[in-house]
Design a protein around this motif. Structure first.
Motif, PDB file in Angstrom:
ATOM      1  N   ASP A  11      12.902  10.906 -10.092  1.00 10.37           N
ATOM      2  CA  ASP A  11      13.401  12.124  -9.476  1.00 10.37           C
ATOM      3  C   ASP A  11      13.948  13.070 -10.543  1.00 10.37           C
ATOM      4  O   ASP A  11      14.706  12.664 -11.420  1.00 10.37           O
ATOM      5  N   LYS A  76      10.614  12.070  -1.246  1.00  8.32           N
ATOM      6  CA  LYS A  76      11.515  13.195  -1.522  1.00  8.32           C
ATOM      7  C   LYS A  76      12.535  13.390  -0.403  1.00  8.32           C
ATOM      8  O   LYS A  76      13.700  13.657  -0.664  1.00  8.32           O
ATOM      9  N   LEU A  79      15.500  10.910  -0.744  1.00  6.61           N
ATOM     10  CA  LEU A  79      16.336  10.892  -1.953  1.00  6.61           C
ATOM     11  C   LEU A  79      17.808  11.130  -1.660  1.00  6.61           C
ATOM     12  O   LEU A  79      18.675  10.571  -2.330  1.00  6.61           O
TER      13      LEU A  79
END
Length: 128
Positions: A11, A76, A79
């Motif tokens: 990330d 995503k 996260l």
């Protein structure tokens, strides 16, 4: 046994890195699925583990979380639920790893600096 080397994206970076390029006395690989209730519980326990957090603060441990067989958008979106002091990674080409090493998630692999597997599936404080 030596861990298999594989590539992933951490990330905050668009660059692929590989497991063997990461230098740390210890690495904890955490394979999970963001939709798995048992995985969510396991991640919470690891996130709150005093030994893990102490080792991270001492720069003796890097935790890398990877959701195999999850699309990048789902990764995503998840996260925000992951510990900020972990390296949260996406592995779009992890099929070889998952078919060879991971039968069920969550699955944890504790590696030493030589990338040898020293423990699989951390379950209690004595496992560290």
């Amino acid at each position: 046994t030596k861990a298999a080397d594989f590539s992933f994206k951490i990330d905050g970076s668009d660059t692929l890195t590989n497991l063997y390029s990461i230098s740390s006395p210890y690495i904890l690989l955490v394979f999970y699925n963001p939709d798995c209730e048992h995985c969510i519980k396991e991640i919470k326990e690891l996130k709150n583990n005093d030994t893990i957090n102490r080792l991270i603060r001492q720069d003796s441990l890097i935790v890398i979380s990877i959701p195999p067989e999850v699309d990048e958008l789902s990764w995503k979106n998840n996260l925000k639920n992951m510990p900020k002091n972990w390296k949260n990674a996406y592995c779009g080409a992890c099929e070889t790893i998952t078919k060879k090493y991971i039968w069920l998630v969550p699955e944890e692999f504790w590696l030493n600096k030589e990338k040898s597997v020293i423990k699989i599936n951390i379950k209690k404080e004595e496992d560290f």
